[in-house]
Design a protein around this motif. Structure first.
Motif, mmCIF file in Angstrom:
data_model
loop_
_atom_site.group_PDB
_atom_site.id
_atom_site.type_symbol
_atom_site.label_atom_id
_atom_site.label_comp_id
_atom_site.label_asym_id
_atom_site.label_seq_id
_atom_site.Cartn_x
_atom_site.Cartn_y
_atom_site.Cartn_z
ATOM 1 N N LEU A 221 -10.089 5.718 -0.836
ATOM 2 C CA LEU A 221 -8.726 5.276 -0.533
ATOM 3 C C LEU A 221 -8.439 5.288 0.965
ATOM 4 C CD1 LEU A 221 -6.671 6.948 -3.422
ATOM 5 C CD2 LEU A 221 -7.496 4.595 -3.238
ATOM 6 N N ASP A 222 -9.029 6.241 1.696
ATOM 7 C CA ASP A 222 -8.823 6.248 3.147
ATOM 8 C C ASP A 222 -9.412 5.000 3.789
ATOM 9 O OD1 ASP A 222 -7.511 8.676 3.068
ATOM 10 O OD2 ASP A 222 -9.343 9.852 3.368
ATOM 11 N N GLU A 223 -10.596 4.614 3.357
ATOM 12 C CA GLU A 223 -11.212 3.400 3.889
ATOM 13 C C GLU A 223 -10.430 2.163 3.446
ATOM 14 O OE1 GLU A 223 -13.883 1.257 6.171
ATOM 15 O OE2 GLU A 223 -13.575 3.440 6.036
ATOM 16 N N LEU A 224 -9.906 2.206 2.226
ATOM 17 C CA LEU A 224 -9.110 1.084 1.739
ATOM 18 C C LEU A 224 -7.827 0.929 2.558
ATOM 19 C CD1 LEU A 224 -8.863 -1.142 -0.422
ATOM 20 C CD2 LEU A 224 -7.643 0.517 -1.853
ATOM 21 N N ARG A 225 -7.210 2.030 2.907
ATOM 22 C CA ARG A 225 -6.004 1.970 3.760
ATOM 23 C C ARG A 225 -6.341 1.405 5.135
ATOM 24 N NH1 ARG A 225 -5.169 7.173 1.299
ATOM 25 N NH2 ARG A 225 -3.437 7.070 -0.202
ATOM 26 N N LYS A 226 -7.467 1.830 5.669
ATOM 27 C CA LYS A 226 -7.866 1.344 6.989
ATOM 28 C C LYS A 226 -8.096 -0.168 6.965
ATOM 29 C CE LYS A 226 -10.779 3.920 9.117
ATOM 30 N NZ LYS A 226 -12.061 4.575 9.547
ATOM 31 N N CYS A 227 -8.729 -0.645 5.910
ATOM 32 C CA CYS A 227 -8.978 -2.088 5.804
ATOM 33 C C CYS A 227 -7.691 -2.867 5.518
ATOM 34 C CB CYS A 227 -9.999 -2.362 4.698
ATOM 35 S SG CYS A 227 -11.661 -1.757 5.037
ATOM 36 N N SER A 228 -6.742 -2.228 4.838
ATOM 37 C CA SER A 228 -5.507 -2.923 4.438
ATOM 38 C C SER A 228 -4.486 -2.988 5.553
ATOM 39 C CB SER A 228 -4.893 -2.225 3.216
ATOM 40 O OG SER A 228 -5.785 -2.219 2.132
ATOM 41 N N TRP A 229 -4.593 -2.143 6.557
ATOM 42 C CA TRP A 229 -3.575 -2.092 7.619
ATOM 43 C C TRP A 229 -3.357 -3.462 8.258
ATOM 44 C CZ3 TRP A 229 -1.303 -2.504 12.234
ATOM 45 C CH2 TRP A 229 -0.319 -1.580 12.587
ATOM 46 N N PRO A 230 -4.427 -4.219 8.611
ATOM 47 C CA PRO A 230 -4.199 -5.542 9.210
ATOM 48 C C PRO A 230 -3.896 -6.639 8.206
ATOM 49 C CG PRO A 230 -6.482 -4.792 9.585
ATOM 50 C CD PRO A 230 -5.865 -3.868 8.613
ATOM 51 N N GLY A 231 -3.725 -6.302 6.937
ATOM 52 C CA GLY A 231 -3.413 -7.298 5.924
ATOM 53 C C GLY A 231 -4.452 -7.320 4.821
ATOM 54 N N VAL A 232 -3.987 -7.582 3.594
ATOM 55 C CA VAL A 232 -4.866 -7.603 2.427
ATOM 56 C C VAL A 232 -5.069 -9.054 1.998
ATOM 57 C CG1 VAL A 232 -5.195 -6.788 0.066
ATOM 58 C CG2 VAL A 232 -3.958 -5.357 1.720
ATOM 59 N N THR A 450 0.809 -3.189 5.265
ATOM 60 C CA THR A 450 0.676 -2.109 6.254
ATOM 61 C C THR A 450 1.473 -0.881 5.844
ATOM 62 O OG1 THR A 450 0.344 -3.741 8.008
ATOM 63 C CG2 THR A 450 0.995 -1.525 8.680
ATOM 64 N N TYR A 451 2.672 -1.070 5.302
ATOM 65 C CA TYR A 451 3.485 0.071 4.877
ATOM 66 C C TYR A 451 2.734 0.936 3.860
ATOM 67 C CZ TYR A 451 7.855 -1.460 7.093
ATOM 68 O OH TYR A 451 8.821 -1.784 7.996
ATOM 69 N N GLN A 452 2.032 0.281 2.942
ATOM 70 C CA GLN A 452 1.313 1.044 1.931
ATOM 71 C C GLN A 452 0.019 1.650 2.478
ATOM 72 O OE1 GLN A 452 1.858 -0.371 -2.336
ATOM 73 N NE2 GLN A 452 1.941 -2.323 -1.254
ATOM 74 N N SER A 453 -0.383 1.207 3.663
ATOM 75 C CA SER A 453 -1.567 1.782 4.305
ATOM 76 C C SER A 453 -1.215 2.940 5.222
ATOM 77 C CB SER A 453 -2.302 0.702 5.122
ATOM 78 O OG SER A 453 -2.581 -0.424 4.327
ATOM 79 N N GLU A 454 0.056 3.044 5.597
ATOM 80 C CA GLU A 454 0.524 4.084 6.509
ATOM 81 C C GLU A 454 1.015 5.293 5.720
ATOM 82 O OE1 GLU A 454 1.442 4.902 9.814
ATOM 83 O OE2 GLU A 454 -0.042 3.455 10.489
ATOM 84 N N LEU A 506 4.427 -7.665 15.618
ATOM 85 C CA LEU A 506 5.507 -6.709 15.380
ATOM 86 C C LEU A 506 4.949 -5.345 14.975
ATOM 87 C CD1 LEU A 506 8.624 -6.278 15.023
ATOM 88 C CD2 LEU A 506 8.286 -6.907 12.630
ATOM 89 N N LEU A 507 3.970 -5.344 14.083
ATOM 90 C CA LEU A 507 3.378 -4.086 13.626
ATOM 91 C C LEU A 507 2.604 -3.397 14.743
ATOM 92 C CD1 LEU A 507 2.155 -5.269 10.121
ATOM 93 C CD2 LEU A 507 3.908 -3.552 10.562
#
Length: 526
Positions: A221-232, A450-454, A506-507
């Motif tokens: 999940l940590d790697e998934l959050r990192k990949c999701s931050w710039p967009g899924v 990004t919100y769900q990755s932060e 913006l992000l």
């Protein structure tokens, strides 16, 4: 006066026989009308003049306060004179001398106009004599550059209308960015504001990375959050959101059973609670939900379908019943829409905004409804103090936004204070609706990646996004110099053409602000 009109009428009757005589008659008539004291020019009159013999004394006795003097004693042109003259019927007899002083220039002007008019009459009449049986062309047959000038004044109006038609599209084109029209929902993840191709080599590589993470036995999940931050990527967004929200477990083997159990649990709530919407102590809640649902994204046809509105009513009512500390609060209805669109896109390849949900099976619709309910519940668990009595969470966040802006852009902060603009007047909606009323839905979905990755993205990181969003418009804010103008700007910010690029910038700015101020109390406070 009336004898001149009679002459003109008699001249019209013999136009076919003696056009030259008629033209000379027009010339003579106009010159005579232009003579001093013969007639007053009429501008803006809506009724025929009264008999001067009956109104002469009345006009003389009128108060001078009601008579507007002419702004210019010498008119350089008739139009200028007309603009500077009040209603002709309000001019008293004692002003005739003033009008006489400009008679010589008017006579010269009227002579020129009369000659031009007479020449035009002869020219038009000669054209009619040459082609007596000419049929009036229809609009479809008339070429675009065709002009039929019946007089010099009509020719001028025609030129003005053509210039206006040529200017209008040019002004519209200049007022909007040079970019393609982006649908409100369709291609929500792939369409960039610059019109970039939907799938580049880099995006294909990222999509493959996501698929590897999601197909592993235990998703990191940590790697998934990192990949999701710039967009899924759109193709994997539904399952990614379920995992990042905590709705699905990281273990691959448990996901199917978890989905089945949670969906059955939700529809158990429907059977248990939904009939109580007609009970007295729940009527107000259901009535408010029923009123707010049609207002949810009214410009998107998807959300105006009765079946979709029924789904939203059930989701919001069940959530309100199960969370009595806050109950339903206006604004929560907006928070369902991103989840609903994302989970719907799992079954729809075409444009989502115009899709008819009746084409889906009942089982698919039940799955989308249950997943939207649980993911929205997970989101609201982290910001529930925004919706409890007096909404203390929002009050604190607005105050924090004011403190932050005063540190990062004191000029904007002082501009608000100068014109007595309170942050609560515009930022309350930003916190209550998570900027959903300020951004197109496609941008909201990208923002929520990004919100769900932060960590605490919806509660903590959102503050810095709001600060970056406000400073983004600093030039427009500083250009407004009154209270009304500032509020109108802040409540109608021009983001309709925003896409992934603007949200990415913006992000990035929000992350910079968070890095500088979140762990630096001395920077944050004065």
């Amino acid at each position: 006066m009336w004898d001149l009109v009679a002459e003109l009428v008699n001249g019209v009757s013999c136009l076919q026989c003696h056009p030259a005589s008629f033209a000379l008659g027009v010339l003579n008539l106009v010159i005579r009308l232009g003579c001093a004291g013969s007639i007053q020019p009429v501008y803006g009159a809506q009724h025929p003049p009264l008999d001067p013999r009956l109104t002469k004394n009345f006009i003389k006795d009128r108060s001078k306060a009601n008579v507007l003097p002419m702004k210019s004693k010498k008119a350089s042109s008739f139009h200028e004179f007309a603009r500077n003259t009040s209603d002709a019927w309000d001019i008293g007899d004692d002003e005739d001398e003033d009008f006489t002083s400009s008679s010589s220039s008017l006579q010269t002007l009227n002579s020129k106009v009369a000659k031009a008019t007479a020449a035009q009459v002869l020219e038009n009449h000669s054209k009619l004599r040459v082609k007596p049986e000419r049929v009036q062309p229809t609009l479809s047959d008339m070429p675009t550059n065709c002009k039929v000038n019946k007089s010099s004044s009509e020719a001028q109006l025609s030129r003005m209308s053509e210039e206006a038609c040529m200017r209008t599209p040019l002004q519209k084109q200049q007022s909007l960015p040079l970019r393609p029209i982006i649908p409100l929902v369709a291609r929500i993840s792939d369409q960039n504001a610059s019109g970039a191709p939907p799938m580049t080599v880099r995006e294909k590589t990222r999509l493959e990375k996501f698929r590897q993470l999601l197909s592993s036995h235990n998703t990191d999940l940590d790697e998934l959050r990192k990949c999701s931050w710039p967009g899924v990527p759109r193709e994997v967004r539904p399952v990614t959101w379920r995992l990042l929200s905590g709705y699905l477990p990281a273990n691959m083997e448990r996901r199917k059973l978890t989905l089945q159990r949670k969906r059955e649990e939700y529809f158990g709530f429907i059977q248990q609670y939904y009939d109580s919407r007609n009970e007295e102590h729940h009527q107000d809640t259901y009535r408010q939900i029923h009123i707010d649902i049609p207002r949810t994204n009214p410009l998107i046809p998807l959300f105006q379908q009765p079946l979709v509105q029924e789904i939203f009513e059930r989701i919001l009512f069940i959530w309100a019943i199960r969370h009595p500390a806050s109950g339903y609060v206006q604004g929560i209805n907006d928070l369902v829409t991103p989840f609903f669109v994302v989970f719907l896109s799992e079954y729809v390849e075409e444009d989502v905004e115009n899709f008819d949900v009746t084409n889906l099976s009942q089982d698919v619709l039940r799955s989308i409804e249950a997943d939207s309910f649980w993911c929205m519940s997970k989101l609201l668990d982290g910001i529930q103090d925004n919706y409890t009595f007096a909404q203390p969470g929002i009050q604190k966040k607005v105050k924090a936004l004011e403190e932050l802006v005063s540190r990062i852009d004191e000029q904007v902060h002082n501009h608000f204070r100068k014109y007595e603009v309170e942050y609560l007047q515009f930022a309350f909606r930003w916190m209550n609706n998570l900027l959903m009323r300020e951004l197109p839905l496609r941008c909201t979905i990208r923002l929520w990646d990004t919100y769900q990755s932060e960590p605490e993205g919806f509660s903590h990181f959102h503050l810095y996004v709001c600060a970056a969003f406000l400073i983004k418009w600093r030039k427009e804010i500083l250009d407004e110099e009154d209270f009304q103008g500032l509020l109108m700007l802040l409540q109608n910010l021009p983001t309709i053409h925003w896409g992934n690029e603007e949200i990415g910038l913006l992000l990035a700015e929000a992350y910079r602000l968070k890095y500088m101020f979140a762990d630096a109390p001395n920077h944050y406070r004065r």
